[in-house]
Design a protein around this motif. Structure first.
Motif, PDB file in Angstrom:
ATOM      1  N   ASN A  73      31.097  85.977  55.359  1.00 19.06           N
ATOM      2  CA  ASN A  73      30.557  86.754  56.472  1.00 19.06           C
ATOM      3  C   ASN A  73      29.034  86.738  56.457  1.00 19.06           C
ATOM      4  OD1 ASN A  73      30.607  88.674  58.658  1.00 19.06           O
ATOM      5  ND2 ASN A  73      30.066  90.236  57.162  1.00 19.06           N
ATOM      6  N   ALA A  74      28.456  87.017  55.299  1.00 16.97           N
ATOM      7  CA  ALA A  74      27.010  87.060  55.178  1.00 16.97           C
ATOM      8  C   ALA A  74      26.392  85.688  55.430  1.00 16.97           C
ATOM      9  CB  ALA A  74      26.611  87.588  53.807  1.00 16.97           C
ATOM     10  N   SER A  75      26.983  84.640  54.863  1.00 14.09           N
ATOM     11  CA  SER A  75      26.417  83.291  55.066  1.00 14.09           C
ATOM     12  C   SER A  75      26.416  82.920  56.532  1.00 14.09           C
ATOM     13  CB  SER A  75      27.225  82.216  54.337  1.00 14.09           C
ATOM     14  OG  SER A  75      27.559  82.628  53.072  1.00 14.09           O
ATOM     15  N   ALA A  76      27.526  83.219  57.204  1.00 13.36           N
ATOM     16  CA  ALA A  76      27.626  82.852  58.613  1.00 13.36           C
ATOM     17  C   ALA A  76      26.524  83.520  59.417  1.00 13.36           C
ATOM     18  CB  ALA A  76      28.998  83.257  59.155  1.00 13.36           C
ATOM     19  N   HIS A  77      26.288  84.789  59.147  1.00 12.39           N
ATOM     20  CA  HIS A  77      25.282  85.486  59.930  1.00 12.39           C
ATOM     21  C   HIS A  77      23.872  85.098  59.548  1.00 12.39           C
ATOM     22  CE1 HIS A  77      28.682  88.213  60.978  1.00 12.39           C
ATOM     23  NE2 HIS A  77      28.155  87.917  62.145  1.00 12.39           N
ATOM     24  N   VAL A  78      23.650  84.823  58.270  1.00 12.08           N
ATOM     25  CA  VAL A  78      22.324  84.372  57.861  1.00 12.08           C
ATOM     26  C   VAL A  78      21.994  83.064  58.569  1.00 12.08           C
ATOM     27  CG1 VAL A  78      21.081  83.348  55.927  1.00 12.08           C
ATOM     28  CG2 VAL A  78      22.155  85.560  55.664  1.00 12.08           C
ATOM     29  N   ARG A  79      22.994  82.207  58.678  1.00 13.88           N
ATOM     30  CA  ARG A  79      22.786  80.937  59.361  1.00 13.88           C
ATOM     31  C   ARG A  79      22.564  81.159  60.848  1.00 13.88           C
ATOM     32  NH1 ARG A  79      27.583  77.794  58.776  1.00 13.88           N
ATOM     33  NH2 ARG A  79      27.948  79.118  56.981  1.00 13.88           N
ATOM     34  N   GLN A  80      23.416  82.019  61.438  1.00 13.79           N
ATOM     35  CA  GLN A  80      23.351  82.236  62.872  1.00 13.79           C
ATOM     36  C   GLN A  80      22.014  82.856  63.277  1.00 13.79           C
ATOM     37  OE1 GLN A  80      26.020  85.249  64.168  1.00 13.79           O
ATOM     38  NE2 GLN A  80      25.590  84.948  66.331  1.00 13.79           N
ATOM     39  N   LEU A  81      21.539  83.808  62.493  1.00 10.19           N
ATOM     40  CA  LEU A  81      20.317  84.508  62.836  1.00 10.19           C
ATOM     41  C   LEU A  81      19.086  83.868  62.217  1.00 10.19           C
ATOM     42  CD1 LEU A  81      21.483  88.208  62.461  1.00 10.19           C
ATOM     43  CD2 LEU A  81      21.173  86.907  64.533  1.00 10.19           C
ATOM     44  N   ARG A  82      19.292  82.819  61.471  1.00 13.24           N
ATOM     45  CA  ARG A  82      18.184  82.088  60.808  1.00 13.24           C
ATOM     46  C   ARG A  82      17.323  83.043  59.976  1.00 13.24           C
ATOM     47  NH1 ARG A  82      16.933  76.983  64.550  1.00 13.24           N
ATOM     48  NH2 ARG A  82      16.906  78.292  66.404  1.00 13.24           N
ATOM     49  N   VAL A  83      17.997  83.765  59.086  1.00 13.75           N
ATOM     50  CA  VAL A  83      17.275  84.665  58.191  1.00 13.75           C
ATOM     51  C   VAL A  83      16.668  83.837  57.068  1.00 13.75           C
ATOM     52  CG1 VAL A  83      17.484  86.626  56.647  1.00 13.75           C
ATOM     53  CG2 VAL A  83      18.918  86.501  58.675  1.00 13.75           C
ATOM     54  N   LYS A  84      15.359  84.008  56.848  1.00  5.38           N
ATOM     55  CA  LYS A  84      14.701  83.223  55.797  1.00  5.38           C
ATOM     56  C   LYS A  84      14.866  83.924  54.465  1.00  5.38           C
ATOM     57  CE  LYS A  84      10.996  81.235  58.491  1.00  5.38           C
ATOM     58  NZ  LYS A  84       9.632  81.411  58.830  1.00  5.38           N
ATOM     59  N   THR A  85      15.783  83.430  53.651  1.00  5.07           N
ATOM     60  CA  THR A  85      15.938  83.996  52.314  1.00  5.07           C
ATOM     61  C   THR A  85      16.400  82.901  51.367  1.00  5.07           C
ATOM     62  OG1 THR A  85      17.196  85.570  50.991  1.00  5.07           O
ATOM     63  CG2 THR A  85      18.257  84.755  52.969  1.00  5.07           C
ATOM     64  N   PRO A  86      15.852  82.858  50.155  1.00  3.12           N
ATOM     65  CA  PRO A  86      16.246  81.785  49.231  1.00  3.12           C
ATOM     66  C   PRO A  86      17.709  81.867  48.802  1.00  3.12           C
ATOM     67  CG  PRO A  86      14.753  83.340  48.174  1.00  3.12           C
ATOM     68  CD  PRO A  86      14.778  83.690  49.625  1.00  3.12           C
ATOM     69  N   SER A  87      18.279  83.060  48.808  1.00  2.00           N
ATOM     70  CA  SER A  87      19.700  83.166  48.485  1.00  2.00           C
ATOM     71  C   SER A  87      20.225  84.493  49.002  1.00  2.00           C
ATOM     72  CB  SER A  87      19.922  83.062  46.976  1.00  2.00           C
ATOM     73  OG  SER A  87      20.192  84.336  46.420  1.00  2.00           O
ATOM     74  N   LEU A  88      21.547  84.599  49.065  1.00  2.00           N
ATOM     75  CA  LEU A  88      22.134  85.845  49.541  1.00  2.00           C
ATOM     76  C   LEU A  88      21.946  86.964  48.528  1.00  2.00           C
ATOM     77  CD1 LEU A  88      25.469  84.834  51.261  1.00  2.00           C
ATOM     78  CD2 LEU A  88      23.330  85.503  52.296  1.00  2.00           C
ATOM     79  N   ARG A  89      21.618  86.593  47.291  1.00  2.00           N
ATOM     80  CA  ARG A  89      21.461  87.618  46.255  1.00  2.00           C
ATOM     81  C   ARG A  89      20.036  88.167  46.210  1.00  2.00           C
ATOM     82  NH1 ARG A  89      26.203  88.483  44.222  1.00  2.00           N
ATOM     83  NH2 ARG A  89      27.524  86.761  43.560  1.00  2.00           N
ATOM     84  N   GLN A  90      19.163  87.651  47.063  1.00  2.00           N
ATOM     85  CA  GLN A  90      17.783  88.129  47.115  1.00  2.00           C
ATOM     86  C   GLN A  90      17.796  89.598  47.512  1.00  2.00           C
ATOM     87  OE1 GLN A  90      14.710  87.634  46.190  1.00  2.00           O
ATOM     88  NE2 GLN A  90      13.705  86.394  47.730  1.00  2.00           N
TER      89      GLN A  90
END
Lengths: 320, 526
Positions: free
Chosen positions: B401-418
């Protein structure tokens, strides 16, 4: 727009993440290994059992204190609840003759104290430190009232097994502590309740607006803490074969120190079960070694405080 | 032998050159950033950034969120130390080990979050760190006298004894400027100074800045607002992804499109890219709702597929209205209907279950959980959907879920654990938005969704809003940015002093019409 290098699919492994979770345990293992080599009589079965027994009470309550601190609150009333649980159990057993009823009454009373704490803090919005300071006094008073001012001896032999019985040569209190670690670890890491706790501590407003039942979660945490403390108190009373109304003075700070040593942030939102376990074990080990070396008890106080300070300092430096 | 004979003047010339004192290159730049680099775990915040700021000029620094502007300012005032490169003042290299060094060197940075102690007085704040004393006793009279003089120079009538906490933001900003001038700062840097100021206050600030420019100060101006940059600044530096892209030494002939092009690396001609869409039945209906912050019962309607803009000045009651609709504030009376059916919403949890989501105004205080990861922040509410029996966490679901939205919204983060607190403001906003996109949205209430976000990301957020509306949700957007409201909304509701002042369709909405409705009746229109 920069390409995000975000890993998708299965959760990836990261060293930094692993260290945050298990780093303190590694420190403990190193400490343990070092002491085993340097201190005579340390790595003996008898000493290990003694060490584990000495941290069992703190260990059980530290499990719930982890939740309390992680949600951004504070609880110094646990020491009185520990004593109260033991005293009430002793009194009920002596008067009704039923061990089960006694233990049940003790735990229920502890849960009620926790419920009171939680309701006042979460619903009435009164500062946690002040609330638990007050309940600490009130419950301590109740200890003396219920016990009539002196220790309540329990004559029932079946009661003694809880604190002194063994399974596979390991006393029950140690098994109970281990079980607590596992159970609360699972709750923290694998349930929504556990994750919500951390969210609430991290930012209460955001948690509220995200639909998390903040007040309800806090009340449950305090109630659980009360029940756990009372249960630990019952086990302690069983070990001492009597309910002591003035036992566990200063216990609250021991528990909180162990949690903070294990990386739990007092501001809330940060905390792991492995860190808490490490904190409990490190504190206990240091104390154990000092006893083995016949160090004056007074110096033990200094040492305990010193370790806590060093740990917190180290944590701050790590963040720079 | 002959060659040597011919070459001897050369020898003499070189020897004399060696012996003569070296003539130092005069740098006409008063402040120079020379190859500044700074790294944070996993992120290259600044990469060999170099440019210069002249004396007596206002130099704008622009860039998207995450471009490195805040980091640059923090290095300038000594909070961070650069990993490479240095700052030069009047040609001399500076090494700041602590903010005090920058302070002494004459650098003053006026941050968005002002560095004032609210409980102390104006005079005390101005002399923070160097209070005048006589034989060890605090010399209050000297403090207040000097403070009064400095404030008068800035045309501010504030008594030096007032507690700073009682002053409005505009005056606190003036106080910060006075603080800087008091110790003869030669470099002043402003970080988004106008985000909480009224038009009149902005004009006053600009006249002060122009005066400072005439006095020869080197001024850095960090802002997202293009109109201000063209109005006030002499030169513009564009940063992108921590790198220096271009410095325009004059704003003559410079266009907004050029700057935006440098900021995002491509052309954005129409950031609103509006296109009409079909609307359906009612998504959300508020009928005669009253509660804290509202001075009269408010009725509002949003249809499925519609974007409703809610415009108004600060204090108009828009945030309060959204909070009432969401259950974050206690409603005194009135009914709320979602998709035609009345619902009882007394807690945010009820709203979420009814399909109503709120994206709050202040992302730091009410949006993200700073010490938890991006993964946890996005799944904060939706995790119950993927969990087993509503209790046990399903880590794989959350990760996907998180990956999909990070991709969709183009969130700049080095990892989801940031940790969420390590992201830039705009990316934090996207994370909060992602939290709600994880749910089934029937109505989404957005409170200033693009505040503090750069042009490129704004455009993306508008796209997301259009997609949400197109999929049948009702979108309510509260915004103080009039061009944005006019560009994005299908219908506009204007609020004034806690009540609805009027409604305008997209066709009839103009800047004048909206402002006319929004301005309080008794005020004198400037």
């Amino acid at each position: 727009m920069a390409e995000e290098r975000v890993r998708t699919g299965a959760p990836a492994f990261s060293w930094r993440d692993w260290w945050d979770k298990a780093g303190m345990l590694v420190v403990f293992v190193l400490l343990f290994a070092g002491l085993s080599l340097k201190v005579p009589n340390f790595l003996t079965w008898q000493n290990m059992i003694g060490l584990s027994l000495s941290v069992s009470t703190v260990g059980m309550v530290a499990c719930t204190m982890l939740f309390c601190l992680a949600s951004g609150d504070f609880d110094i009333s646990v020491e009185s609840t520990v004593a109260f649980g033991g005293v009430l159990a002793a009194v009920v057993i002596t008067s009704t003759g039923s061990v089960l009823l006694g233990v049940g009454a003790g735990v229920a009373a502890g849960a009620l104290v926790g419920l009171a704490n939680g309701t006042i803090i979460a619903k009435l919005g009164i500062n946690a430190l002040i609330t638990t300071l007050a309940t600490m006094q009130i419950v301590r008073g109740l200890c003396f009232i219920v016990s009539g001012g002196s220790a309540v001896s329990v004559a029932r032999e079946s009661f003694y097994t809880l604190g002194n019985g063994t399974m596979l040569d390991v006393p029950y209190p140690i098994w109970l502590t281990l079980t607590s670690f596992v159970v609360y670890g699972v709750i923290l890491n694998r349930t929504t309740f556990g994750r919500n706790t951390l969210a609430i501590g991290g930012n209460k407003e955001a948690a509220l607006l995200a639909g998390i039942p903040v007040a309800r979660t806090k009340i449950v945490i305090f109630a659980l803490q009360g029940a756990m403390a009372a249960f630990a108190g019952v086990v302690l009373a069983s070990q001492m074969t009597s309910g002591q109304p003035n036992s566990s003075q200063g216990f609250s700070l021991d528990v909180i120190s162990a949690c903070v040593l294990g990386g739990v942030s007092l501001a809330g939102g940060v905390g792991t079960i492995s860190g808490t376990i490490a904190g409990v074990l490190i504190m206990g080990t240091v104390q154990n070694v000092m006893s083995l070396q016949n160090v004056d008890t007074f110096y033990q106080y200094v040492a305990r405080g010193g370790i806590l300070l060093a740990a917190v300092l180290f944590d701050q430096l790590k963040k720079r | 032998m002959g060659t040597a004979f011919v070459l001897w003047p050369r020898f003499v010339y070189n020897t004399v050159l060696l012996v003569l004192p070296r003539h130092r290159e005069m740098d006409d730049m008063h402040l120079r950033f020379a190859h500044i680099s700074k790294m944070f775990p996993g992120v290259h915040a600044l990469d060999a950034v170099s440019f210069g700021v002249e004396q007596g000029s206002v130099h704008a620094v622009v860039g998207e969120n995450g471009a490195g502007k805040s980091t640059l300012l923090k290095i300038l005032c000594g909070v961070y130390r650069p990993d490479a490169g240095s700052i030069e003042l009047a040609g001399i290299e500076q090494r700041f080990h602590a903010p005090l060094d920058a302070f002494k060197a004459g650098i003053a940075v006026i941050h968005q979050e002002l560095n004032l102690v609210p409980e102390m007085s104006v005079a005390e704040n101005m002399f923070l760190g160097h209070m005048p004393s006589r034989l060890g006793w605090l010399d209050r009279r000297a403090m207040q006298g000097a403070a009064r003089v400095q404030l008068a120079a800035l045309e501010e009538e504030i008594s030096p004894q007032t507690k700073v906490g009682a002053l409005p933001i505009a005056q606190r900003q003036m106080l910060e400027i006075a603080k800087a001038l008091m110790r003869n700062a030669s470099v002043l840097a402003f970080d988004e100074p106008t985000s909480s100021l009224s038009a009149r206050e902005v004009a006053k600030l600009f006249s002060i800045i122009r005066r400072l420019r005439e006095q020869g100060k080197a001024i850095l101006y960090v802002s997202h607002r293009m109109e201000e940059i063209f109005d006030l600044c002499d030169a513009v530096t564009v940063l992108r992804d921590g790198r220096h892209v271009e410095t325009f030494s004059s704003t003559q002939g410079l266009t907004r499109e050029t700057i935006v092009n440098r900021m995002v690396g491509r052309d954005i001609t129409d950031i609103f890219h509006y296109s009409p869409r079909q609307t359906g039945g009612p998504a959300l209906e508020l009928e005669q709702v009253t509660g804290p912050g509202l001075s009269a019962p408010v009725s509002l309607r949003v249809a499925q597929g519609e974007i409703l803009g809610v415009f108004g000045l600060v204090g108009a009651g828009r945030t309060e209205l959204l909070k009432l609709a969401y259950g974050a504030a206690r409603k005194r009376s009135g009914t709320v209907r979602v998709a035609g059916r009345p619902v009882s919403i007394t807690r945010p949890g009820h709203a979420i279950r009814a399909g109503v989501m709120l994206c709050p105004e202040d992302r730091k205080k009410e949006g993200i959980v700073p010490v938890r990861s991006v993964l946890e922040n996005i799944n904060l509410s939706a995790r119950r959907l993927g969990s087993f029996l509503g209790c046990v966490i399903n880590e794989r679901w959350e990760w996907r879920n998180a990956s999909a939205h990070v991709r969709q919204l183009r969130v700049k983060t080095p990892s989801l654990r940031q940790l969420a607190m390590n992201l830039s403001g705009g990316n934090q906003q996207k994370v909060v938005l992602a939290r709600w996109l994880s749910e089934e949205v029937k109505v989404i209430l957005l409170d200033e969704p693009t505040r503090g976000i750069d042009v490129g990301a704004k455009s993306e957020i508008y796209s997301i809003m259009y997609d949400l509306a197109a999929s049948g949700a009702g979108v309510v957007m509260v915004s103080s940015d009039l061009p944005e409201v006019l560009g994005v909304a299908d219908r506009i509701v204007v609020m004034r002093q806690g009540a609805v002042a009027g409604e305008l369709s997209r066709a009839e909405a103009t800047q004048e019409a909206c402002l006319h409705l929004a301005l309080p009746r008794q005020s004198m229109v400037n």
